[in-house]
Design a protein around this motif. Sequence first.
Motif, PDB file in Angstrom:
ATOM      1  N   TYR A  79       0.842  -1.186   0.000  1.00 33.39           N
ATOM      2  CA  TYR A  79       0.000   0.000   0.000  1.00 33.39           C
ATOM      3  C   TYR A  79       0.882   1.242   0.000  1.00 33.39           C
ATOM      4  N   ALA A  80       0.329   2.333  -0.494  1.00 26.21           N
ATOM      5  CA  ALA A  80       1.104   3.564  -0.671  1.00 26.21           C
ATOM      6  C   ALA A  80       1.503   4.164   0.673  1.00 26.21           C
ATOM      7  N   THR A  81       2.637   4.840   0.678  1.00 27.52           N
ATOM      8  CA  THR A  81       3.122   5.523   1.870  1.00 27.52           C
ATOM      9  C   THR A  81       3.236   7.015   1.577  1.00 27.52           C
ATOM     10  N   PRO A  82       3.072   7.843   2.597  1.00 27.78           N
ATOM     11  CA  PRO A  82       3.152   9.300   2.393  1.00 27.78           C
ATOM     12  C   PRO A  82       4.584   9.820   2.381  1.00 27.78           C
ATOM     13  N   TYR A  83       5.566   8.945   2.245  1.00 27.96           N
ATOM     14  CA  TYR A  83       6.968   9.351   2.216  1.00 27.96           C
ATOM     15  C   TYR A  83       7.673   8.540   1.134  1.00 27.96           C
ATOM     16  N   SER A  84       8.770   9.072   0.640  1.00 31.95           N
ATOM     17  CA  SER A  84       9.528   8.417  -0.420  1.00 31.95           C
ATOM     18  C   SER A  84      10.640   7.556   0.168  1.00 31.95           C
ATOM     19  N   LYS A  85      11.269   6.774  -0.694  1.00 36.29           N
ATOM     20  CA  LYS A  85      12.388   5.934  -0.269  1.00 36.29           C
ATOM     21  C   LYS A  85      13.536   6.781   0.241  1.00 36.29           C
ATOM     22  N   ASP A  86      13.831   7.890  -0.417  1.00 38.28           N
ATOM     23  CA  ASP A  86      14.926   8.766   0.004  1.00 38.28           C
ATOM     24  C   ASP A  86      14.633   9.379   1.375  1.00 38.28           C
ATOM     25  N   GLU A  87      13.387   9.804   1.599  1.00 38.93           N
ATOM     26  CA  GLU A  87      13.022  10.379   2.901  1.00 38.93           C
ATOM     27  C   GLU A  87      13.147   9.341   4.003  1.00 38.93           C
ATOM     28  N   PHE A  88      12.715   8.129   3.711  1.00 38.77           N
ATOM     29  CA  PHE A  88      12.799   7.061   4.703  1.00 38.77           C
ATOM     30  C   PHE A  88      14.254   6.722   5.029  1.00 38.77           C
ATOM     31  N   ASP A  89      15.091   6.598   3.997  1.00 39.57           N
ATOM     32  CA  ASP A  89      16.506   6.281   4.212  1.00 39.57           C
ATOM     33  C   ASP A  89      17.204   7.394   4.987  1.00 39.57           C
ATOM     34  N   HIS A  90      16.870   8.638   4.688  1.00 43.47           N
ATOM     35  CA  HIS A  90      17.482   9.760   5.404  1.00 43.47           C
ATOM     36  C   HIS A  90      17.091   9.733   6.885  1.00 43.47           C
ATOM     37  N   LEU A  91      15.843   9.417   7.165  1.00 43.58           N
ATOM     38  CA  LEU A  91      15.380   9.350   8.546  1.00 43.58           C
ATOM     39  C   LEU A  91      16.080   8.230   9.303  1.00 43.58           C
ATOM     40  N   MET A  92      16.225   7.064   8.681  1.00 48.81           N
ATOM     41  CA  MET A  92      16.902   5.944   9.324  1.00 48.81           C
ATOM     42  C   MET A  92      18.382   6.245   9.542  1.00 48.81           C
ATOM     43  N   GLN A  93      19.006   6.905   8.581  1.00 50.78           N
ATOM     44  CA  GLN A  93      20.417   7.249   8.724  1.00 50.78           C
ATOM     45  C   GLN A  93      20.628   8.240   9.862  1.00 50.78           C
ATOM     46  N   SER A  94      19.746   9.212   9.980  1.00 49.57           N
ATOM     47  CA  SER A  94      19.852  10.186  11.070  1.00 49.57           C
ATOM     48  C   SER A  94      19.682   9.508  12.422  1.00 49.57           C
ATOM     49  N   TYR A  95      18.760   8.557  12.486  1.00 48.88           N
ATOM     50  CA  TYR A  95      18.529   7.841  13.741  1.00 48.88           C
ATOM     51  C   TYR A  95      19.754   7.001  14.119  1.00 48.88           C
ATOM     52  N   ASN A  96      20.341   6.314  13.150  1.00 47.07           N
ATOM     53  CA  ASN A  96      21.523   5.487  13.423  1.00 47.07           C
ATOM     54  C   ASN A  96      22.709   6.345  13.859  1.00 47.07           C
ATOM     55  N   GLN A  97      22.877   7.481  13.254  1.00 48.95           N
ATOM     56  CA  GLN A  97      23.966   8.375  13.648  1.00 48.95           C
ATOM     57  C   GLN A  97      23.758   8.887  15.065  1.00 48.95           C
ATOM     58  N   MET A  98      22.515   9.150  15.428  1.00 49.11           N
ATOM     59  CA  MET A  98      22.220   9.623  16.781  1.00 49.11           C
ATOM     60  C   MET A  98      22.590   8.565  17.815  1.00 49.11           C
ATOM     61  N   ILE A  99      22.348   7.292  17.503  1.00 51.03           N
ATOM     62  CA  ILE A  99      22.634   6.220  18.454  1.00 51.03           C
ATOM     63  C   ILE A  99      24.119   6.116  18.744  1.00 51.03           C
ATOM     64  N   PHE A 100      24.942   6.224  17.713  1.00 44.79           N
ATOM     65  CA  PHE A 100      26.375   5.989  17.878  1.00 44.79           C
ATOM     66  C   PHE A 100      27.180   7.272  18.113  1.00 44.79           C
ATOM     67  N   LYS A 101      26.523   8.405  18.112  1.00 42.04           N
ATOM     68  CA  LYS A 101      27.232   9.664  18.326  1.00 42.04           C
ATOM     69  C   LYS A 101      27.448   9.896  19.824  1.00 42.04           C
ATOM     70  N   PRO A 102      28.691  10.063  20.284  1.00 40.02           N
ATOM     71  CA  PRO A 102      28.936  10.310  21.708  1.00 40.02           C
ATOM     72  C   PRO A 102      28.416  11.678  22.130  1.00 40.02           C
ATOM     73  N   GLN A 103      27.520  11.703  23.109  1.00 46.09           N
ATOM     74  CA  GLN A 103      26.961  12.951  23.593  1.00 46.09           C
ATOM     75  C   GLN A 103      26.350  12.722  24.976  1.00 46.09           C
ATOM     76  N   HIS A 104      25.942  13.805  25.606  1.00 45.45           N
ATOM     77  CA  HIS A 104      25.382  13.726  26.958  1.00 45.45           C
ATOM     78  C   HIS A 104      24.062  12.960  26.935  1.00 45.45           C
TER      79      HIS A 104
END
Length: 357
Positions: A79-104
């Motif tokens: 079924y159709a999604t309201p987001y594109s493949k590029d938007e989804f990949d960008h969101l997942m990449q940002s989330y993964n970077q947040m997990i491994f980024k050292p911060q408070h």
Amino acid sequence: MVLGLWIPLPRLAGLLLLLCVLPWAEGGKLLVVPMDGSHWLSMQKVVRELHARGHQALVLGPEVTMHIKTEDFFTLQTYATPYSKDEFDHLMQSYNQMIFKPQHSLQIFLETLENVKTFSMMYFRTCWELLHSKPLIRPLNESSFDAVLTDPVYPCGALLAKYLSVPAVFFLHFVPCDLDFEGAQCPNPSSYIPRMLTMNSDHMSFLQRVKNMLYPLIMKYICHISYDPYASLTSEPFQREVSLVDIVSHASVWLFRGDFVLDYPRPIMPNMVFTGGINCANRKPLSLICTAASIQSSGKVLVLFMEGSYWLSVQKAMQELHARGHQAVVITPEVNMHVKGEGFFTLQTYTTSYTQD
């Protein structure tokens, strides 16, 4: 305290068979509404086993996905999604970077909340698109499915099951905010059931019990972000006020991907079944060393392993090898947690650059 049931994968499929097969039918029809990501990887095994037993499965998945792909043991309906493949990949990449980024830790918490908001809104909009797609819903309503298999952490499958008036089988690890307890009307005493992320055990002091009662308030806020948008969506198809608890209470069977080996004991209801081990990888053939040791009348085995809880499992193998007449030499550092001299192996230690203190 009620003990949970542990059911291996073949028997789990047999349990679903009872829900899917009519007395005069050779196989049942199952509608599968999975949660994308690792949730699907576990559910996929169940669908494969059901196919091997002669059942038909229709998997309803989004067009943009991580793991849900066409396979020969089910029919995939997208079924159709309201987001594109590029938007989804960008969101997942940002989330993964947040997990491994050292911060408070506070910064991690705030960024996690933002990600929860983003993902929740994304899944809500996807669910809205699905439920308002008449060309898709109409055939589903006419297909006469015997059951809906879904993970209620993504409420869209549970909502669709109730809308189609089809029995729901929930396949899950847990649902945030204790919705699984509320939906099944299961006792949930804070006095001895450790809450998620509290790091409490089932033996708590008074202050730990207080913490156990207060900690869920944080989760309530997260659930407010994640699930409140579904309130309007759940009430719209039924033309009356329907809460999310009403939706998840529609479940006929709750299949929990956990067991009392990893999780603390808790009260369960008669329609709750524990399927622990289904997330584990399939067993591989024994190594050449172990195979040779089992064939020879006697042999020598050199044992090297990672320290800690790994030894508790390796130790049992050493006992079995000794009972079969084999000699085992265990090499371990002088400073260790669990490895001590035993009568069923020879212990060889080596020096370390650190002390026990």
